[in-house]
Scaffold this active site. Structure first.
Site, PDB file in Angstrom:
ATOM      1  CG  ASP A  55      38.509  79.189  -9.130  1.00  0.00           C
ATOM      2  OD1 ASP A  55      38.814  78.026  -9.472  1.00  0.00           O
ATOM      3  OD2 ASP A  55      39.325  80.128  -9.118  1.00  0.00           O
ATOM      4  NE  ARG A  57      42.164  70.430  -7.343  1.00  0.00           N
ATOM      5  CZ  ARG A  57      42.402  71.616  -7.909  1.00  0.00           C
ATOM      6  NH1 ARG A  57      42.518  71.716  -9.224  1.00  0.00           N
ATOM      7  NH2 ARG A  57      42.544  72.703  -7.185  1.00  0.00           N
ATOM      8  CG  HIS A  95      35.673  78.468 -12.467  1.00  0.00           C
ATOM      9  ND1 HIS A  95      36.213  79.704 -12.675  1.00  0.00           N
ATOM     10  CD2 HIS A  95      36.719  77.634 -12.254  1.00  0.00           C
ATOM     11  CE1 HIS A  95      37.538  79.628 -12.599  1.00  0.00           C
ATOM     12  NE2 HIS A  95      37.862  78.394 -12.332  1.00  0.00           N
ATOM     13  CG  HIS A 113      38.998  83.634 -11.873  1.00  0.00           C
ATOM     14  ND1 HIS A 113      39.784  84.195 -12.838  1.00  0.00           N
ATOM     15  CD2 HIS A 113      39.434  82.353 -11.727  1.00  0.00           C
ATOM     16  CE1 HIS A 113      40.659  83.297 -13.267  1.00  0.00           C
ATOM     17  NE2 HIS A 113      40.462  82.181 -12.605  1.00  0.00           N
TER      18      HIS A 113
END
Lengths: 350, 433
Positions: free
Chosen positions: B303, B60, B56, B230
């Site tokens: 994340d 970008r 995870h 998550h």
């Protein structure tokens, strides 16, 4: 007091000091010449990211009555997605030498960010942020309550007094209300008892941690004889599905939670009715209630100016020996300053 | 290729041994490892783990190179001890076609700091309406096995059902961002005592739990693999625990921040603590830790969500959701799970390497530390302590919620198929292409 961001910033002594100072300010407003020289040469910026003519005018009047220079900066719609950021606006105002920034913003916490991000050195006064806080509203409400409910119903001097033993019902859209949040905290600090009254959909999850009781039944609460009823504005759009569907219809809301003549009659004789404005007549309050002798809604507006004068005075002049630019104020401490505020000039409308 | 001799390293925190890394593999262990000509890496007291695998990561690129690039993000990954990361699909353009996932995969290969496995979007443009060409992505050079609309929930139950069914053809897995959209409109933080006080619109736990419950039942119904991203609430942990007991093929992830931080931090309105799903209560944090300790939660995923400064240097309501995590993940896990006795280092290897590699169907990652295995390795000094300084990190963004905080542990070295990407805690420049 460096900033006024939240009603929770004030301890009992500070809250009473603001109310006492407001009383002195109110006394000066009864004079023929209402302007005091206290903040001459100081600059107060009204930074409003959200429309609020009433609050802005109140702060503007308060600052001008203290002889401060006032800049009105309306930044509606320019903050979030396009245009200037809050940061750049703050840096600009800092460069222009703002001594105090009175901020109204649609985002909860924006005044907190403005005060703590190092973007401005001025005092920050929260004039309403999102669903978070509106501390000067709570102060003017407390001031109004004290005038009517403490010291023999306003006939005796209430200076130095708190609201111990007073029971206030706050009725309406608690969930979205910064007025309710500030009032719950300040009234508790001042020793009052608070009952929140609303349909369950308009009470926040987590309210159990607040120092207040919660009721879903207005008639039950009125039957307990509260000393004051504070009606909150309810936005009609909250009933629609897009607005969250918080209640089925305006009519059903009014039936359950509107203050009308019948409910007004349930109140004890000494009880007063407050509303922060602007009112939705016919929704949360009927004309009978809004215009009744026990409604102190118009007086709240007048008291708002005195309370905001007191807040600006205490932030910019009070108890701060490092600045010393203001005139007519002793450096010797709170008692002295208070005396100075009320000296000179004859009271005309006493 | 340089040959390395790791002296006195403790594989999975066990007894010290020497480890020889040569020709891309673990060439020898113990007495056999002492070989002339090898570069010695003093590893006395250091813990040797299989290279970490993140399921995870937000790299970008393409689209938001102002926040992170594949190059900067994989540098951060290597410094954090990772040898493989899964790059989430919410790029611009979206990773919803074979062309885009192959581009990201190539950028990763060219950067060379760790393996980059693109995650494919479940739906076109993450819009939640029609399936992206999942098979084309699976059969592309990027060989996508993990599919996710992360950042958005695949909220339509029919679309979710079809995705779960469809990926069975190539042993894929749908990684769900569980967030019921109607229950979270305008949501800014966990709904509870703190949101009530702060006047911020709440993100209720039930908005996550309702989707987790629905999805485990869907996965059972169609006999598919489901991975829940998550997990942040005690209720979600309970539902996954129930589903596993029932034999449903569900796996679940916890993030370092949901293991360590609570919604109390929002009280200062500092947008560094704004994340989705939001920081929850202390009870939720404890439940997530317990879930990770007892195996209900299979993996720790970072994340890692970099954002440019201007997206965090503003009022809370205007700020972006997300926090960086690649360079702090292992330290946070050590602090809250290892140093508290709730996980062993072998468990850390499981939740941060073996299990995520298995869920992502990576064959060369998350392997045992044994002779002949690919030398994807991470060497950690658990006794070190350091203060997190985001400006000194390799990630291009500074939105770390741990800024200024002292954390235990330091990644000393990372090896990607026998090549050192990190030595002495610093990137090894110049040799990696």
């Amino acid at each position: 007091m460096r900033h006024l961001l939240s009603a929770a910033d004030l301890d009992l002594g500070e809250a009473v000091l603001v109310l006492d100072t407001a009383a002195q300010m109110a006394a000066t407003q009864a004079r023929e010449i209402k302007k005091l020289p206290t903040l001459r040469g100081r600059t107060v910026v009204n930074l409003f990211f959200e429309d609020s003519t009433r609050t802005r005018i109140s702060f503007e009047t308060a600052a001008k009555r203290l002889s401060a220079d006032v800049i009105n900066f309306s930044a509606k719609g320019s903050s979030v997605s396009k245009g200037e950021s809050l940061k750049d606006t703050a840096l600009t105002l800092q460069a222009m030498g703002a001594d105090a920034v009175v901020i109204r913003h649609q985002a909860s916490g924006a005044p907190h960010t403005l005060a703590h991000a190092g973007w401005t050195h001025g005092a920050v006064v929260n004039a309403g942020d999102g669903m978070h806080q509106h501390p000067t509203q709570a102060l003017l409400d407390a001031y109004t309550l004290r005038r009517h409910l403490v010291g023999d119903g306003g006939r005796a001097d209430a200076t130095g007094r708190d609201l111990a033993g007073v029971h206030v019902a706050i009725v309406g859209d608690v969930l979205h209300s910064r007025v309710a949040r500030s009032n719950v905290q300040l009234l508790r600090t001042l020793g009052a008892r608070v009952t929140l009254v609303a349909p369950p959909t308009l009470v926040p999850v987590g309210v159990h941690a607040w120092p207040a009781e919660v009721s879903y039944d207005l008639d039950d609460v009125l039957a307990t004889g509260p000393d004051a009823v504070m009606m909150l504005r309810v936005q009609r759009e909250r009933m629609s599905s897009a607005g969250g569907g918080f209640f089925p219809s305006p009519l059903e809301y009014t039936r359950g939670y509107g203050l009308d003549a019948r409910r007004l009659a349930l109140l004890p004789d000494h009880a007063v009715v407050l509303h922060p404005g602007p009112m939705n007549r016919g929704l949360e309050i009927s004309a009978d209630a809004a215009d009744s002798p026990r409604a102190v809604i118009v007086e709240q507006v007048a008291n708002g100016v005195a309370v905001r004068m007191a807040v600006l005075y205490l932030l910019l002049a009070g108890g701060d020996t490092t600045r010393g630019r203001d005139e007519g104020t002793s450096r010797a401490g709170d008692g002295q300053e208070r005396t100075d505020v009320r000296t000179d000039e004859t009271r005309v409308h006493a | 290729m340089t040959t390395y001799l790791l002296t006195g390293a403790r594989p999975l925190g066990g007894d010290p041994t020497d480890v020889l890394v040569a020709d891309g593999v673990v060439a020898a262990l113990g007495a056999d490892a002492r070989r002339a000509g090898a570069q010695v890496v003093e590893a006395d007291g250091l813990v040797l783990l299989p290279g970490l695998v993140d399921l995870h990561t937000h790299l970008r690129e393409p689209g938001r190179e102002d926040a992170e690039t594949v190059e900067s993000g994989t540098r951060a990954a290597a410094l954090g001890g990772f040898t493989a990361v899964h790059a989430m699909a919410n790029t611009t353009p979206t990773q919803d076609t074979a062309g885009v996932v192959e581009q990201v995969w190539r950028l990763g290969r060219d950067a060379g700091w760790c393996d980059v496995h693109p995650v494919g979007a479940v739906t076109v443009g993450l819009e939640g309406e029609r399936l992206a060409e999942l098979s084309a992505m699976a059969r592309s050079a990027a060989a996508v096995r993990v599919f996710s609309d992360d950042g958005k929930c695949v909220h339509d139950p029919v679309v979710m059902r079809r995705a779960l069914e469809y990926v069975k053809a190539f042993d894929g897995v749908v990684a769900q961002h569980a967030q019921e959209p109607r229950l979270t409109e305008g949501a800014q933080m966990h709904e509870g005592v703190v949101s009530a006080e702060l006047g911020l619109t709440g993100w209720p736990a039930v908005a996550e739990e309702a989707v987790v419950a629905r999805d485990v039942l869907l996965a059972e119904h169609v006999g598919s693999r489901l991975h829940v991203l998550h997990l942040s609430t005690a209720g979600s942990v309970d539902i996954v625990r129930w589903a596993k007991a029932r034999g449903i093929a569900v796996t679940a992830e916890a993030t370092p921040h949901h293991l360590a931080l609570t919604d109390d931090l929002v009280r200062g309105y500092d947008p560094r603590f704004k994340v989705n799903p939001p920081l929850r209560t202390a009870e939720d944090v404890e439940a997530v830790r317990q879930g990770l300790a007892d195996g209900t939660i299979d993996v720790v995923g970072t994340d890692h969500a970099p954002h440019p400064r201007e997206d965090k240097d503003c009022e809370w309501g205007a700020a972006a959701f997300g926090m960086t995590g690649l360079e702090t993940a292992l330290s946070v896990v050590q602090e809250v799970m290892v140093d508290t006795g709730r996980l062993t280092w072998a468990d850390v290897a499981r939740v941060m390497s073996t299990a995520p590699a298995h869920i992502g169907r990576l064959t060369g990652q998350g392997r045992p530390i044994a002779v002949g295995e690919p030398a994807n390795l991470t060497l950690v000094d658990p006794a070190a302590r350091r203060v997190v300084v985001p400006e000194e990190q390799a990630t291009a963004s500074v939105n770390s919620p741990f800024a200024g905080r002292e954390l235990p542990g330091r990644v000393v070295a990372t090896f990607l198929r026998g090549r050192a990407t990190v030595l002495d805690g610093a990137l090894v420049e110049g040799t990696h292409r």
